[in-house]
Write a protein that holds these residues in place. Sequence first.
Motif, PDB file in Angstrom:
ATOM      1  N   VAL A 231       0.857  -1.189   0.000  1.00  0.00           N
ATOM      2  CA  VAL A 231       0.000   0.000   0.000  1.00  0.00           C
ATOM      3  C   VAL A 231       0.893   1.238   0.000  1.00  0.00           C
ATOM      4  O   VAL A 231       1.322   1.714   1.045  1.00  0.00           O
ATOM      5  CB  VAL A 231      -0.935   0.008   1.232  1.00  0.00           C
ATOM      6  CG1 VAL A 231      -1.951   1.138   1.097  1.00  0.00           C
ATOM      7  CG2 VAL A 231      -1.633  -1.332   1.420  1.00  0.00           C
ATOM      8  N   GLY A 232       1.185   1.742  -1.183  1.00  0.00           N
ATOM      9  CA  GLY A 232       2.094   2.878  -1.307  1.00  0.00           C
ATOM     10  C   GLY A 232       1.380   4.195  -1.051  1.00  0.00           C
ATOM     11  O   GLY A 232       0.149   4.264  -1.094  1.00  0.00           O
ATOM     12  N   MET A 233       2.170   5.243  -0.780  1.00  0.00           N
ATOM     13  CA  MET A 233       1.547   6.527  -0.462  1.00  0.00           C
ATOM     14  C   MET A 233       2.281   7.678  -1.142  1.00  0.00           C
ATOM     15  O   MET A 233       3.500   7.691  -1.216  1.00  0.00           O
ATOM     16  CB  MET A 233       1.559   6.709   1.055  1.00  0.00           C
ATOM     17  CG  MET A 233       0.637   7.781   1.539  1.00  0.00           C
ATOM     18  SD  MET A 233       0.175   7.468   3.253  1.00  0.00           S
ATOM     19  CE  MET A 233      -1.161   8.619   3.422  1.00  0.00           C
ATOM     20  N   VAL A 234       1.490   8.619  -1.625  1.00  0.00           N
ATOM     21  CA  VAL A 234       2.037   9.835  -2.236  1.00  0.00           C
ATOM     22  C   VAL A 234       1.389  11.014  -1.513  1.00  0.00           C
ATOM     23  O   VAL A 234       0.181  11.021  -1.293  1.00  0.00           O
ATOM     24  CB  VAL A 234       1.708   9.882  -3.744  1.00  0.00           C
ATOM     25  CG1 VAL A 234       2.139  11.204  -4.354  1.00  0.00           C
ATOM     26  CG2 VAL A 234       2.369   8.708  -4.470  1.00  0.00           C
ATOM     27  N   PHE A 235       2.215  11.984  -1.138  1.00  0.00           N
ATOM     28  CA  PHE A 235       1.729  13.065  -0.287  1.00  0.00           C
ATOM     29  C   PHE A 235       1.469  14.342  -1.083  1.00  0.00           C
ATOM     30  O   PHE A 235       1.821  14.464  -2.253  1.00  0.00           O
ATOM     31  CB  PHE A 235       2.735  13.324   0.831  1.00  0.00           C
ATOM     32  CG  PHE A 235       2.940  12.127   1.713  1.00  0.00           C
ATOM     33  CD1 PHE A 235       2.164  11.927   2.840  1.00  0.00           C
ATOM     34  CD2 PHE A 235       3.893  11.167   1.386  1.00  0.00           C
ATOM     35  CE1 PHE A 235       2.342  10.799   3.640  1.00  0.00           C
ATOM     36  CE2 PHE A 235       4.075  10.040   2.183  1.00  0.00           C
ATOM     37  CZ  PHE A 235       3.286   9.856   3.310  1.00  0.00           C
ATOM     38  N   GLN A 236       0.878  15.295  -0.375  1.00  0.00           N
ATOM     39  CA  GLN A 236       0.500  16.568  -0.980  1.00  0.00           C
ATOM     40  C   GLN A 236       1.700  17.297  -1.565  1.00  0.00           C
ATOM     41  O   GLN A 236       1.684  17.752  -2.692  1.00  0.00           O
ATOM     42  CB  GLN A 236      -0.158  17.405   0.109  1.00  0.00           C
ATOM     43  CG  GLN A 236      -0.504  18.801  -0.294  1.00  0.00           C
ATOM     44  CD  GLN A 236      -1.321  19.485   0.787  1.00  0.00           C
ATOM     45  OE1 GLN A 236      -1.507  18.965   1.880  1.00  0.00           O
ATOM     46  NE2 GLN A 236      -1.820  20.655   0.476  1.00  0.00           N
ATOM     47  N   LYS A 237       2.740  17.402  -0.734  1.00  0.00           N
ATOM     48  CA  LYS A 237       3.930  18.117  -1.189  1.00  0.00           C
ATOM     49  C   LYS A 237       4.910  17.074  -1.700  1.00  0.00           C
ATOM     50  O   LYS A 237       5.225  16.134  -0.983  1.00  0.00           O
ATOM     51  CB  LYS A 237       4.527  18.861   0.015  1.00  0.00           C
ATOM     52  CG  LYS A 237       5.326  20.066  -0.352  1.00  0.00           C
ATOM     53  CD  LYS A 237       5.569  20.934   0.880  1.00  0.00           C
ATOM     54  CE  LYS A 237       6.712  21.896   0.623  1.00  0.00           C
ATOM     55  NZ  LYS A 237       8.033  21.267   0.628  1.00  0.00           N
ATOM     56  N   PRO A 238       5.374  17.235  -2.941  1.00  0.00           N
ATOM     57  CA  PRO A 238       6.357  16.264  -3.418  1.00  0.00           C
ATOM     58  C   PRO A 238       7.525  16.196  -2.432  1.00  0.00           C
ATOM     59  O   PRO A 238       8.017  17.230  -1.986  1.00  0.00           O
ATOM     60  CB  PRO A 238       6.816  16.847  -4.761  1.00  0.00           C
ATOM     61  CG  PRO A 238       5.791  17.848  -5.150  1.00  0.00           C
ATOM     62  CD  PRO A 238       5.120  18.320  -3.902  1.00  0.00           C
ATOM     63  N   ASN A 239       7.895  14.994  -2.050  1.00  0.00           N
ATOM     64  CA  ASN A 239       8.944  14.872  -1.023  1.00  0.00           C
ATOM     65  C   ASN A 239      10.064  13.933  -1.463  1.00  0.00           C
ATOM     66  O   ASN A 239      10.334  12.937  -0.793  1.00  0.00           O
ATOM     67  CB  ASN A 239       8.335  14.403   0.309  1.00  0.00           C
ATOM     68  CG  ASN A 239       7.627  13.067   0.180  1.00  0.00           C
ATOM     69  OD1 ASN A 239       7.396  12.579  -0.933  1.00  0.00           O
ATOM     70  ND2 ASN A 239       7.304  12.447   1.291  1.00  0.00           N
ATOM     71  N   PRO A 240      10.718  14.249  -2.602  1.00  0.00           N
ATOM     72  CA  PRO A 240      11.839  13.388  -2.992  1.00  0.00           C
ATOM     73  C   PRO A 240      12.962  13.481  -1.963  1.00  0.00           C
ATOM     74  O   PRO A 240      13.067  14.476  -1.239  1.00  0.00           O
ATOM     75  CB  PRO A 240      12.283  13.974  -4.339  1.00  0.00           C
ATOM     76  CG  PRO A 240      11.749  15.350  -4.383  1.00  0.00           C
ATOM     77  CD  PRO A 240      10.535  15.388  -3.506  1.00  0.00           C
ATOM     78  N   PHE A 241      13.756  12.427  -1.892  1.00  0.00           N
ATOM     79  CA  PHE A 241      14.926  12.474  -1.024  1.00  0.00           C
ATOM     80  C   PHE A 241      15.999  13.314  -1.718  1.00  0.00           C
ATOM     81  O   PHE A 241      16.046  13.369  -2.951  1.00  0.00           O
ATOM     82  CB  PHE A 241      15.488  11.069  -0.800  1.00  0.00           C
ATOM     83  CG  PHE A 241      14.466  10.094  -0.295  1.00  0.00           C
ATOM     84  CD1 PHE A 241      13.695  10.374   0.824  1.00  0.00           C
ATOM     85  CD2 PHE A 241      14.275   8.880  -0.945  1.00  0.00           C
ATOM     86  CE1 PHE A 241      12.749   9.462   1.280  1.00  0.00           C
ATOM     87  CE2 PHE A 241      13.337   7.967  -0.498  1.00  0.00           C
ATOM     88  CZ  PHE A 241      12.567   8.258   0.620  1.00  0.00           C
TER      89      PHE A 241
END
Length: 286
Positions: free
Chosen positions: A122-132
């Motif tokens: 169950v993957g998740m993507v957030f409101q603000k792009p948060n690349p490392f």
Amino acid sequence: MTDPVTTEESHVTPQKPAGGVKATSERPKAKPAFDFEPKIRIENLSLYYGQTRALFDVDMSMPAGEITALIGPSGCGKSTLLRTLNRMNDIIPAVRVTGTVAIDDVDIYSKAVHVDLLRKRVGMVFQKPNPFPKSIFENVAFGLRIHGESNRNSIEETVEKSLQRAALWDEVKDRLRENAMSLSGGQQQRLCIARALAVGPEILLMDEPTSALDPRSTARIEDLLDELRSDYTIVIVTHNMQQASRVSDWTGFMYEGYLVEFGQTEKIFIAPEKKQTEDYITGRFG
Ligand SMILES: Nc1ncnc2c1ncn2[C@@H]1O[C@H](COP(=O)(O)OP(=O)(O)OP(=O)(O)O)[C@@H](O)[C@H]1O
Ligand SMILES: [Mg+2]
């Protein structure tokens, strides 16, 4: 928290799939209205942040290979509900969850469930792009390495496939070693989607994935969702009513911790059953 929808009449009608799912509450339940095998089944779900109750007896099911949108005014519990689906709430102190969240009929809150493996599914993507702050390549490879993949060829292959799937490959294939922070916001968000896809999830949770993006980047992500829809079960939180009606098959309207109404998107937007839903989608509040 005020309690606007406690009467049985105005409370959400639990929409349950056909097929003998056991009721966990004594409340009278409506007959099943939808004929699908749920990928995710939520029953009688409540969540408390310490003394504060944020979700009230939520019942809903999400079908496999389709997109479910969660809409509702700020603070109504959309993100909270979304986070219960991969136990992201576990990391918040004093959170208590009651009721059931089952994926493929397995209760994800049961002791036997391995949370890391759950979050792989169950993957998740957030409101603000948060690349490392790492290279584009390493952002996508990261999850693979965490899950023990060490074969270089296999990693390269999956990184390419995931970037293609996220509709980013053509833009980054010649700059994979560049830092991900050099990408535009829209590209960063597609990179985060590629990162989520790389570990082979079945479900994608997206919390307002386009609210920080311009219209063009938003349109690209919406097109992408359309391409992904049959291979993944997607749950998307959005404040954008047009977006919900454009991309989703099913919509749940939440208000102050309650799921007020859940149904096929077309029905929710054209002929909602509850007045609160109608008031919200016609912009009377929220
Ligand atoms: N970590 C937390 N600790 C305590 N209370 C929280 C926490 N996160 C959310 N809440 C509370 O739970 C309720 C639901 O919040 P949630 O973030 O799920 O709403 P939302 O619908 O996603 O809102 P928004 O549209 O603004 O993102 C709110 O009253 C909020 O203040
Ligand atoms: Mg939120």
